[in-house]
Enzyme design. Structure first.
Site, PDB file in Angstrom:
ATOM      1  N   ALA A 103      11.859  -8.325  -0.009  1.00  0.00           N
ATOM      2  CA  ALA A 103      12.830  -7.482   0.684  1.00  0.00           C
ATOM      3  C   ALA A 103      13.823  -6.749  -0.204  1.00  0.00           C
ATOM      4  O   ALA A 103      14.363  -5.725   0.208  1.00  0.00           O
ATOM      5  CB  ALA A 103      13.594  -8.319   1.712  1.00  0.00           C
ATOM      6  N   PRO A 115      15.662  -4.270  -2.671  1.00  0.00           N
ATOM      7  CA  PRO A 115      17.114  -4.443  -2.509  1.00  0.00           C
ATOM      8  C   PRO A 115      17.612  -4.414  -1.066  1.00  0.00           C
ATOM      9  O   PRO A 115      18.800  -4.601  -0.837  1.00  0.00           O
ATOM     10  CB  PRO A 115      17.684  -3.264  -3.294  1.00  0.00           C
ATOM     11  N   GLY A 116      16.736  -4.140  -0.084  1.00  0.00           N
ATOM     12  CA  GLY A 116      17.160  -4.236   1.308  1.00  0.00           C
ATOM     13  C   GLY A 116      16.911  -3.020   2.170  1.00  0.00           C
ATOM     14  O   GLY A 116      17.219  -3.040   3.368  1.00  0.00           O
ATOM     15  N   GLY A 117      16.337  -1.954   1.605  1.00  0.00           N
ATOM     16  CA  GLY A 117      16.108  -0.741   2.391  1.00  0.00           C
ATOM     17  C   GLY A 117      15.242  -0.975   3.609  1.00  0.00           C
ATOM     18  O   GLY A 117      15.586  -0.572   4.726  1.00  0.00           O
ATOM     19  N   ASP A 131       5.911  -5.334   1.264  1.00  0.00           N
ATOM     20  CA  ASP A 131       5.978  -4.193   0.343  1.00  0.00           C
ATOM     21  C   ASP A 131       5.690  -4.771  -1.037  1.00  0.00           C
ATOM     22  O   ASP A 131       6.592  -5.192  -1.753  1.00  0.00           O
ATOM     23  CB  ASP A 131       7.356  -3.544   0.413  1.00  0.00           C
ATOM     24  N   CYS A 169       3.849   1.355  -3.625  1.00  0.00           N
ATOM     25  CA  CYS A 169       4.179   2.676  -4.149  1.00  0.00           C
ATOM     26  C   CYS A 169       3.150   3.029  -5.229  1.00  0.00           C
ATOM     27  O   CYS A 169       3.502   3.536  -6.295  1.00  0.00           O
ATOM     28  CB  CYS A 169       5.603   2.729  -4.687  1.00  0.00           C
TER      29      CYS A 169
END
Length: 455
Positions: free
Chosen positions: A112, A114-116, A179, A232
């Site tokens: 998670a 940095p939190g986006g 992610d 990414c």
């Protein structure tokens, strides 16, 4: 820069007859730097900079024509918006299409920091849903906790655990977002240093690591639960091939959502299972490189039951929160190390279960330290969307707000007429934190660990 882009990557991408090599290279050569933010829907305010075009796939996402100095903006520190890459905001659109807000769910954002994505997920699930935001690296979990604190929602638990820990929660989560750590080719335009770090060997290493991570956590998904897998990276070994592996190994279904072709998102099919994936290329979409696929559990999963959880009565009466929290109804309290936490009452059993099997860095919103007869309010409470709106507050100018964020002494005259005691300081009507008004001075209680070191 086109000569620097890895030839082996370009060659692999060129296998796709629809891949436009020249346009792809030109997008990287342009040096264009995109800036985008996502607004916090529960902290509406007037920003000090102009928003440009809205991001098609995210209702609260906007591009900016110019990049402000976010570190100097009090509204950034107040959690009024999050600076996030536009392509990754596509998660918001997926969750909306899956209609997950229509019921209370339990969600896990595994990687998670940095939190986006965690703040984005919380915008798209119901207030009584549970979000567990996990980060394996301790230093990054601290940043994650800070960003979720700024967002101000009480239905979040921040954990610092290895993916293996989630094996102890079979069938617990309705939504799993991974992610995954990847080779990073999608960030070539944004971060040129990532080009030097890229190699085919690293792609293979990342693919193997992604499979290990997923194999550790897949059992924590509930029957018919959803997995959102993203990277990414442009490499199929980390994207479509992983979807194939998941479907074959764990008997999952590929889910497709309708998209507007004008957005420029490329819809792909995996080689074996024909699973749907969504690719973002910088020459086709207004964003950086990104890939995401949606899978759903077909089997009936064993389920971790919370029905036998013994719920102990909190030693903190809700009356102690009167005047601090806007509405106690529907909230539970938890006392941990003399700190009072609040969270939706319906999540009490789930949080009890998490306490038994995970290392929790934070649960809900920490309201403050309980001293037996009085509460010393926390910074979390100052940024909470549940904070009582009638608390004493003083509006600051930009210069004074920046001084507060530097943890400097504030002028006593700013608080003329204020009673002694705890007082919020606001900027543009949004709370930044606490001060304590004394007879001859103002004590600044902005946390030292998040203060602005340099202006």
């Amino acid at each position: 820069m086109s000569n620097i882009l890895p030839n082996s990557l370009i060659k692999r991408l060129g296998i796709d007859p629809l891949f436009d090599e020249e346009a792809f290279k030109a997008a990287h050569e342009s040096g264009e730097k995109l800036t985008s933010i996502r607004l916090n829907p529960k902290k509406p305010t007037e920003l000090d900079f102009e928003l440009a075009d809205r991001i098609h796939w995210c209702e609260n996402g906007y591009y900016l024509n110019d990049r402000p100095k976010f570190t100097l903006d009090p509204l950034f520190h107040a959690g009024c918006y999050y600076v996030q890459e536009a392509s990754s905001m596509f998660v918001s659109y997926i969750l909306k299409e899956l209609k997950l807000r229509e019921r209370d769910i339990k969600a896990l954002d595994l990687c998670a920091a940095p939190g986006g994505k965690s703040t984005l997920i919380n915008d798209q699930i119901s207030p009584n849903s549970l979000l567990v935001s996990n980060e394996i690296i301790k230093s990054r979990s601290i940043i994650l906790q800070e960003n979720l604190m700024r967002w101000g929602y009480p239905n979040v638990v921040v954990t610092n655990n290895d993916p293996t820990a989630f094996r102890r929660l079979p069938g617990f989560f309705d939504l799993l977002v991974v992610d995954a750590p990847c080779s990073g080719s999608g960030m070539f335009r944004k971060d040129e240093d990532s080009i030097d770090a890229w190699s085919e060997a690293n792609v293979k290493l990342c693919s193997e690591r992604q499979q290990r991570i997923l194999s550790e956590v897949i059992s924590c998904l509930s029957s018919h639960g959803y997995l959102l897998y993203s990277t990414c990276s442009y490499s199929s070994e980390e994207n479509e091939d992983i979807l194939d592996w998941l479907i074959e190994e764990y008997n999952l279904d590929s889910i497709e959502v309708p998209i507007d072709q004008s957005w420029g998102i490329e819809v792909t099919k995996s080689e074996r299972a024909k699973a749907t994936g969504y690719r973002f290329y910088p020459h086709k979409t207004k964003g950086e490189g990104f890939f995401i696929g949606i899978l759903q559990v077909k089997n009936i999963q064993p389920t971790f039951s919370t029905k036998k959880m013994k719920l102990e009565k909190s030693p903190i009466a809700k009356d102690c929160l009167q005047g601090w929290i806007e509405n106690n109804k529907g909230l539970s309290t938890l006392l941990h190390n003399d700190n009072v936490h609040i969270f939706p009452q319906d999540l009490e059993a789930s949080i009890k279960a998490l306490q038994q099997v995970l290392y929790l860095k934070n649960a809900g919103t920490m309201v403050g330290k309980w001293l037996g007869k009085e509460l010393v309010p926390s910074h979390d409470l100052a940024l909470s969307v549940y904070r009582d709106k009638n608390l004493s507050a003083v509006e600051l100018t930009l210069a004074d707000a920046q001084d507060f964020l530097r943890k400097e002494q504030l002028d006593l005259e700013l608080f003329t007429g204020m009673e002694k005691g705890w007082c919020l300081v606001n900027y543009e009507g949004v709370s930044l934190g606490w001060v304590k008004v004394l007879g001859n001075r103002i004590n600044n209680y902005y946390p030292r660990e998040v203060r602005i070191a340099n202006l």
